[in-house]
Design a protein around this motif. Sequence first.
Motif, mmCIF file in Angstrom:
data_model
loop_
_atom_site.group_PDB
_atom_site.id
_atom_site.type_symbol
_atom_site.label_atom_id
_atom_site.label_comp_id
_atom_site.label_asym_id
_atom_site.label_seq_id
_atom_site.Cartn_x
_atom_site.Cartn_y
_atom_site.Cartn_z
ATOM 1 N N LEU A 102 -25.717 24.250 -109.420
ATOM 2 C CA LEU A 102 -26.782 23.700 -110.269
ATOM 3 C C LEU A 102 -27.276 22.364 -109.733
ATOM 4 N N LEU A 103 -26.351 21.516 -109.289
ATOM 5 C CA LEU A 103 -26.733 20.210 -108.754
ATOM 6 C C LEU A 103 -27.510 20.356 -107.446
ATOM 7 N N VAL A 104 -27.145 21.324 -106.617
ATOM 8 C CA VAL A 104 -27.884 21.588 -105.374
ATOM 9 C C VAL A 104 -29.313 22.014 -105.697
ATOM 10 N N LEU A 105 -29.488 22.866 -106.697
ATOM 11 C CA LEU A 105 -30.847 23.269 -107.108
ATOM 12 C C LEU A 105 -31.641 22.067 -107.602
ATOM 13 N N HIS A 106 -30.973 21.164 -108.305
ATOM 14 C CA HIS A 106 -31.630 19.940 -108.762
ATOM 15 C C HIS A 106 -32.050 19.084 -107.563
ATOM 16 N N ASP A 107 -31.118 18.894 -106.624
ATOM 17 C CA ASP A 107 -31.393 18.045 -105.466
ATOM 18 C C ASP A 107 -32.433 18.645 -104.521
ATOM 19 N N MET A 108 -32.359 19.940 -104.277
ATOM 20 C CA MET A 108 -33.245 20.591 -103.301
ATOM 21 C C MET A 108 -34.623 20.936 -103.869
ATOM 22 N N GLU A 109 -34.663 21.357 -105.130
ATOM 23 C CA GLU A 109 -35.923 21.829 -105.706
ATOM 24 C C GLU A 109 -36.473 20.915 -106.800
ATOM 25 N N GLY A 110 -35.714 19.877 -107.151
ATOM 26 C CA GLY A 110 -36.176 18.945 -108.176
ATOM 27 C C GLY A 110 -36.171 19.522 -109.578
ATOM 28 N N LEU A 111 -35.348 20.552 -109.801
ATOM 29 C CA LEU A 111 -35.313 21.210 -111.105
ATOM 30 C C LEU A 111 -34.290 20.566 -112.031
ATOM 31 N N VAL A 112 -34.609 20.557 -113.314
ATOM 32 C CA VAL A 112 -33.652 20.213 -114.360
ATOM 33 C C VAL A 112 -33.558 21.430 -115.277
ATOM 34 N N PHE A 113 -32.371 21.675 -115.801
ATOM 35 C CA PHE A 113 -32.145 22.883 -116.590
ATOM 36 C C PHE A 113 -31.819 22.542 -118.040
ATOM 37 N N GLY A 114 -32.416 23.313 -118.945
ATOM 38 C CA GLY A 114 -32.201 23.119 -120.366
ATOM 39 C C GLY A 114 -31.659 24.353 -121.046
ATOM 40 N N ASP A 115 -31.479 25.441 -120.271
ATOM 41 C CA ASP A 115 -30.894 26.652 -120.826
ATOM 42 C C ASP A 115 -30.101 27.343 -119.730
ATOM 43 N N VAL A 116 -28.883 27.736 -120.039
ATOM 44 C CA VAL A 116 -28.006 28.377 -119.069
ATOM 45 C C VAL A 116 -27.246 29.498 -119.770
ATOM 46 N N LYS A 117 -27.218 30.659 -119.157
ATOM 47 C CA LYS A 117 -26.438 31.794 -119.663
ATOM 48 C C LYS A 117 -25.446 32.190 -118.581
ATOM 49 N N VAL A 118 -24.192 32.352 -118.962
ATOM 50 C CA VAL A 118 -23.114 32.593 -118.007
ATOM 51 C C VAL A 118 -22.346 33.857 -118.374
ATOM 52 N N SER A 119 -21.935 34.611 -117.350
ATOM 53 C CA SER A 119 -20.956 35.683 -117.555
ATOM 54 C C SER A 119 -19.858 35.478 -116.514
ATOM 55 N N ILE A 120 -18.615 35.675 -116.945
ATOM 56 C CA ILE A 120 -17.454 35.481 -116.072
ATOM 57 C C ILE A 120 -16.614 36.745 -116.135
ATOM 58 N N GLU A 121 -16.211 37.211 -114.966
ATOM 59 C CA GLU A 121 -15.327 38.370 -114.943
ATOM 60 C C GLU A 121 -14.134 38.101 -114.042
ATOM 61 N N LYS A 122 -12.990 38.648 -114.432
ATOM 62 C CA LYS A 122 -11.779 38.548 -113.621
ATOM 63 C C LYS A 122 -11.916 39.548 -112.482
ATOM 64 N N THR A 123 -11.555 39.130 -111.278
ATOM 65 C CA THR A 123 -11.599 40.008 -110.107
ATOM 66 C C THR A 123 -10.190 40.110 -109.518
ATOM 67 N N GLU A 124 -10.052 40.909 -108.470
ATOM 68 C CA GLU A 124 -8.758 41.039 -107.783
ATOM 69 C C GLU A 124 -8.265 39.696 -107.267
ATOM 70 N N ASN A 125 -9.203 38.873 -106.789
ATOM 71 C CA ASN A 125 -8.832 37.616 -106.133
ATOM 72 C C ASN A 125 -9.066 36.378 -106.988
ATOM 73 N N GLY A 126 -9.479 36.544 -108.229
ATOM 74 C CA GLY A 126 -9.743 35.382 -109.072
ATOM 75 C C GLY A 126 -10.811 35.662 -110.110
ATOM 76 N N TYR A 127 -11.948 34.967 -109.956
ATOM 77 C CA TYR A 127 -13.021 35.075 -110.943
ATOM 78 C C TYR A 127 -14.390 35.100 -110.274
ATOM 79 N N ARG A 128 -15.321 35.791 -110.915
ATOM 80 C CA ARG A 128 -16.714 35.806 -110.479
ATOM 81 C C ARG A 128 -17.569 35.333 -111.654
ATOM 82 N N LEU A 129 -18.455 34.395 -111.359
ATOM 83 C CA LEU A 129 -19.382 33.883 -112.360
ATOM 84 C C LEU A 129 -20.797 34.230 -111.935
#
Length: 142
Positions: free
Chosen positions: A69-96
């Motif tokens: 998110l910070l890279v998108l802010h720095d590279m594209e000048g974007l600020v975010f006011g809404d975020v939707k996340v999904s997280i799943e357990k994988t064989e090696n850890g987690y995927r977001l």
Amino acid sequence: MRSWEHYEHTADIGVRGYGDTLEEAFEAVALGLFDVMVDVRKVEPKECREIEVEEDDLEALLYSFLEELLVLHDMEGLVFGDVKVSIEKTENGYRLRARACGEPLDYGKHEPKEEVKAITYHDMKIEKLPDGRWMAQFVPDL
């Protein structure tokens, strides 16, 4: 329900997000991060970006997510006011997977506050609270 707060920290400011689910806590801490930078209530969802990160543990997952998110802010000048996340357990850890919506930074509209230089592991914590809600926190480098 997701919410966030800023808390006092020795040198900087901490960001703490709460949610009924782990995903909501991640969403809330992301919004809290951007609320350090601007008034997120004034950010409109004009542009959206998709983010996907995979890590071994939840702390690394939170770090990588916020860093993207910070890279998108720095590279594209974007600020975010809404975020939707999904997280799943994988064989090696987690995927977001996340969808972050916002708009280009407008100094007159968004009332910039602090500039966040980097995401850190400092004071990072992710835990399920006694009341069943989730909490995620960290201290950004200002």
